[in-house]
Write a protein that holds these residues in place. Structure first.
Motif, PDB file in Angstrom:
ATOM      1  N   VAL A  94       0.901  -1.169  -0.039  1.00 39.05           N
ATOM      2  CA  VAL A  94       0.005   0.164   0.024  1.00 39.05           C
ATOM      3  C   VAL A  94       1.000   1.225  -0.160  1.00 39.05           C
ATOM      4  CG1 VAL A  94      -1.583   1.421   1.320  1.00 39.05           C
ATOM      5  CG2 VAL A  94      -1.953  -1.188   1.248  1.00 39.05           C
ATOM      6  N   PRO A  95       0.719   2.148  -0.947  1.00 40.51           N
ATOM      7  CA  PRO A  95       1.435   3.459  -1.045  1.00 40.51           C
ATOM      8  C   PRO A  95       1.255   4.232   0.320  1.00 40.51           C
ATOM      9  CG  PRO A  95       0.489   2.942  -3.119  1.00 40.51           C
ATOM     10  CD  PRO A  95      -0.209   1.912  -2.010  1.00 40.51           C
ATOM     11  N   ARG A  96       2.337   4.750   1.096  1.00 37.00           N
ATOM     12  CA  ARG A  96       2.236   5.320   2.144  1.00 37.00           C
ATOM     13  C   ARG A  96       3.244   6.405   2.333  1.00 37.00           C
ATOM     14  NH1 ARG A  96       3.503  -0.165   3.795  1.00 37.00           N
ATOM     15  NH2 ARG A  96       5.414  -0.234   4.578  1.00 37.00           N
ATOM     16  N   GLY A  97       2.991   7.282   3.434  1.00 35.41           N
ATOM     17  CA  GLY A  97       4.166   8.330   3.574  1.00 35.41           C
ATOM     18  C   GLY A  97       4.002   8.875   4.752  1.00 35.41           C
ATOM     19  N   ARG A  98       5.324   9.635   5.377  1.00 36.18           N
ATOM     20  CA  ARG A  98       5.169  10.326   6.387  1.00 36.18           C
ATOM     21  C   ARG A  98       5.203  11.925   6.152  1.00 36.18           C
ATOM     22  NH1 ARG A  98       9.463   7.281  10.280  1.00 36.18           N
ATOM     23  NH2 ARG A  98       9.491   9.188  11.295  1.00 36.18           N
ATOM     24  N   ASN A  99       5.224  12.187   5.147  1.00 40.60           N
ATOM     25  CA  ASN A  99       5.394  13.571   4.808  1.00 40.60           C
ATOM     26  C   ASN A  99       3.734  13.854   3.902  1.00 40.60           C
ATOM     27  OD1 ASN A  99       7.818  14.009   5.922  1.00 40.60           O
ATOM     28  ND2 ASN A  99       8.799  13.552   3.837  1.00 40.60           N
ATOM     29  N   ARG A 100       3.814  15.263   3.969  1.00 41.64           N
ATOM     30  CA  ARG A 100       2.510  15.708   3.287  1.00 41.64           C
ATOM     31  C   ARG A 100       2.301  15.117   1.696  1.00 41.64           C
ATOM     32  NH1 ARG A 100       0.304  19.759  -0.052  1.00 41.64           N
ATOM     33  NH2 ARG A 100       2.479  20.529  -0.572  1.00 41.64           N
ATOM     34  N   HIS A 101       1.023  14.479   1.772  1.00 42.08           N
ATOM     35  CA  HIS A 101       0.728  14.124   0.347  1.00 42.08           C
ATOM     36  C   HIS A 101       0.361  15.023  -0.487  1.00 42.08           C
ATOM     37  CE1 HIS A 101      -1.920  11.813  -2.745  1.00 42.08           C
ATOM     38  NE2 HIS A 101      -1.252  10.794  -2.278  1.00 42.08           N
ATOM     39  N   PRO A 102       0.808  15.161  -1.832  1.00 46.43           N
ATOM     40  CA  PRO A 102       0.599  16.043  -2.774  1.00 46.43           C
ATOM     41  C   PRO A 102      -0.673  16.568  -2.960  1.00 46.43           C
ATOM     42  CG  PRO A 102       1.483  14.227  -3.847  1.00 46.43           C
ATOM     43  CD  PRO A 102       1.387  13.728  -2.462  1.00 46.43           C
ATOM     44  N   GLU A 108       0.425  15.150   7.357  1.00 46.10           N
ATOM     45  CA  GLU A 108       0.318  14.151   8.001  1.00 46.10           C
ATOM     46  C   GLU A 108       0.485  12.894   7.321  1.00 46.10           C
ATOM     47  OE1 GLU A 108      -0.905  14.378  11.115  1.00 46.10           O
ATOM     48  OE2 GLU A 108      -2.123  16.297  11.219  1.00 46.10           O
ATOM     49  N   MET A 109       0.673  11.855   8.326  1.00 48.53           N
ATOM     50  CA  MET A 109       1.015  10.544   7.593  1.00 48.53           C
ATOM     51  C   MET A 109      -0.301  10.312   6.845  1.00 48.53           C
ATOM     52  SD  MET A 109       2.809   8.143  10.651  1.00 48.53           S
ATOM     53  CE  MET A 109       1.400   7.858  11.572  1.00 48.53           C
ATOM     54  N   TRP A 110       0.018   9.240   5.694  1.00 51.16           N
ATOM     55  CA  TRP A 110      -1.121   8.808   4.852  1.00 51.16           C
ATOM     56  C   TRP A 110      -0.908   7.570   4.175  1.00 51.16           C
ATOM     57  CZ3 TRP A 110       0.715   7.987   0.109  1.00 51.16           C
ATOM     58  CH2 TRP A 110       1.989   8.618  -0.272  1.00 51.16           C
ATOM     59  N   ARG A 122      -6.904   6.820  -7.049  1.00 48.84           N
ATOM     60  CA  ARG A 122      -6.332   6.622  -5.850  1.00 48.84           C
ATOM     61  C   ARG A 122      -6.628   7.825  -4.626  1.00 48.84           C
ATOM     62  NH1 ARG A 122      -4.479   1.565  -5.605  1.00 48.84           N
ATOM     63  NH2 ARG A 122      -2.931   2.105  -3.872  1.00 48.84           N
ATOM     64  N   ILE A 123      -7.060   7.347  -3.489  1.00 48.48           N
ATOM     65  CA  ILE A 123      -7.591   8.283  -2.370  1.00 48.48           C
ATOM     66  C   ILE A 123      -6.636   8.335  -1.185  1.00 48.48           C
ATOM     67  CG2 ILE A 123      -9.565   8.816  -0.903  1.00 48.48           C
ATOM     68  CD1 ILE A 123     -11.458   7.566  -2.954  1.00 48.48           C
ATOM     69  N   PRO A 124      -6.159   9.685  -1.087  1.00 48.64           N
ATOM     70  CA  PRO A 124      -5.149   9.556   0.217  1.00 48.64           C
ATOM     71  C   PRO A 124      -6.121   9.692   1.520  1.00 48.64           C
ATOM     72  CG  PRO A 124      -5.406  11.605  -0.772  1.00 48.64           C
ATOM     73  CD  PRO A 124      -6.107  10.848  -1.837  1.00 48.64           C
ATOM     74  N   LEU A 125      -5.867   8.598   2.471  1.00 47.94           N
ATOM     75  CA  LEU A 125      -6.290   8.743   3.736  1.00 47.94           C
ATOM     76  C   LEU A 125      -5.605   8.984   4.706  1.00 47.94           C
ATOM     77  CD1 LEU A 125      -9.361   7.997   4.998  1.00 47.94           C
ATOM     78  CD2 LEU A 125      -8.437   5.528   4.858  1.00 47.94           C
ATOM     79  N   LEU A 126      -5.804  10.095   5.619  1.00 51.57           N
ATOM     80  CA  LEU A 126      -4.672  10.488   6.674  1.00 51.57           C
ATOM     81  C   LEU A 126      -4.887  10.276   7.936  1.00 51.57           C
ATOM     82  CD1 LEU A 126      -4.858  14.386   5.454  1.00 51.57           C
ATOM     83  CD2 LEU A 126      -3.654  12.509   4.461  1.00 51.57           C
ATOM     84  N   PHE A 127      -4.039  10.247   8.537  1.00 55.95           N
ATOM     85  CA  PHE A 127      -3.712  10.010  10.076  1.00 55.95           C
ATOM     86  C   PHE A 127      -4.256  11.051  10.867  1.00 55.95           C
ATOM     87  CE2 PHE A 127      -1.915   6.111   8.578  1.00 55.95           C
ATOM     88  CZ  PHE A 127      -1.963   5.129   9.820  1.00 55.95           C
ATOM     89  N   LEU A 128      -5.526  11.582  10.902  1.00 57.16           N
ATOM     90  CA  LEU A 128      -5.856  12.820  11.661  1.00 57.16           C
ATOM     91  C   LEU A 128      -6.036  12.616  12.881  1.00 57.16           C
ATOM     92  CD1 LEU A 128      -8.422  13.962   8.844  1.00 57.16           C
ATOM     93  CD2 LEU A 128      -6.192  14.911   9.146  1.00 57.16           C
ATOM     94  N   SER A 129      -6.332  11.431  13.454  1.00 55.49           N
ATOM     95  CA  SER A 129      -6.471  11.156  14.766  1.00 55.49           C
ATOM     96  C   SER A 129      -5.027  10.964  15.541  1.00 55.49           C
ATOM     97  CB  SER A 129      -7.259   9.987  15.074  1.00 55.49           C
ATOM     98  OG  SER A 129      -7.229   9.593  16.425  1.00 55.49           O
TER      99      SER A 129
END
Length: 228
Positions: A94-102, A108-110, A122-129
Motif C-alpha cells: 500500500v503506498p504510504r508516507g510520513r510527509n504531506r501527500h501532494p 500528516e501520515m497517509w 487513488r484516495i489519500p487517507l490521513l492519520f488525522l486522529s
C-alpha cells in the motif's frame, strides 16, 4: 479462520477479541489514572507545602492522562461501528508516507487506497486522529526504518471505505488475527462545523453504509431521502 472469509470484520471472532482488548486497555488505564489522581490530591493536601508541590505536578499530569483516555473512547466506538459494516481486506504494498501527500493540505501520515467504485482513482487517507499513532509512524518506511518494523504492517488489514471512514490493523503474519486497530477518516466525514461533507460520487448503498459507520454524508444524497 481467514478474516477475509467473514461477511464483516466483526463476524471474525479474533477481531472481536482484539477490539475488546483494545477497550479493556483504555478502561484499565483510565481507572489507573483516576486512582493516581485521587492519591495525588490526597497527598497534595496532606503533605507539607515544600513537598506538596511535587504531588501537585503529579496531580496535573494524572488529570491530563485521564482526559486523554476519555478522548480515546469515542474513536474506539467508531472502530466498532466500522467493523460492524465492512469486511477485512488484506492489502500488500500500500503506498504510504510520513510527509504531506501532494493532493492534500494537511501535513500528516497517509495511506493511498483505491476508490471502491473506481479502482483507477487513488484516495489519500490521513492519520488525522492522534490516538496511538507513534506505533504506526515507526513502521512507515523511511531510509532508516528497520526492515523488521516495516514487515509488521505488510500485509495491511483494512476495513472501510477510504472516501469516508475506515479501520486499519496489523498482524505479524498473513492470516493472523488483525491487531492494533486504528481509526482513519476523511475530514469531510467528521461532521465538524464549517466542513461540508462530500459524496465522492459514491453510490447510494455506499453512502448509507458509510453513514451507519458514523461518517457524515450529505443529506441530499442519502438513500431514501426526500426533496423538500
Amino acid at each position: 479462520m481467514d478474516p477475509t472469509n467473514c461477511r464483516t470484520a466483526w463476524d471474525h471472532p479474533p477481531t472481536r477479541r482484539a477490539w475488546l482488548q483494545h477497550m479493556t486497555m483504555i478502561a484499565g488505564r483510565l481507572i489507573g489514572w483516576i486512582a493516581v489522581w485521587t492519591g495525588s490530591l490526597f497527598l497534595t493536601l496532606a503533605s507539607p507545602r515544600w513537598i506538596g508541590w511535587l504531588f501537585l505536578v503529579l496531580l496535573v499530569y494524572a488529570t491530563f492522562r485521564a482526559v486523554l483516555q476519555l478522548a480515546y473512547i469515542r474513536p474506539s466506538i467508531y472502530i466498532q461501528r466500522v467493523l460492524w459494516q465492512y469486511p477485512w481486506q488484506c492489502l500488500s504494498d500500500v503506498p504510504r508516507g510520513r510527509n504531506r501527500h501532494p493532493l492534500v493540505e494537511e501535513d500528516e501520515m497517509w495511506l493511498e487506497l483505491p476508490n471502491p467504485e473506481d479502482p483507477g482513482e487513488r484516495i489519500p487517507l490521513l492519520f488525522l486522529s492522534g490516538m496511538r499513532t507513534f506505533w504506526w509512524m515507526r513502521r512507515f518506511g523511511t531510509a532508516r526504518t528497520k526492515p523488521e518494523l516495516k514487515a509488521e504492517i505488510e500485509p495491511l488489514w483494512f476495513a472501510g471505505d477510504p472516501r469516508f471512514i475506515a479501520v486499519i490493523a496489523a498482524s505479524r503474519r498473513k492470516g493472523e488475527a488483525p491487531k492494533r486497530l486504528h481509526l482513519l477518516y476523511q475530514r469531510t466525514a467528521t461532521g465538524r462545523r464549517g466542513i461540508e461533507p462530500t459524496d465522492w460520487n459514491a453510490s447510494p448503498a455506499a453512502l448509507e453504509r458509510a453513514r451507519r459507520s458514523g461518517a457524515h454524508v450529505p443529506d441530499a444524497v442519502r438513500p431514501h431521502s426526500h426533496p423538500h
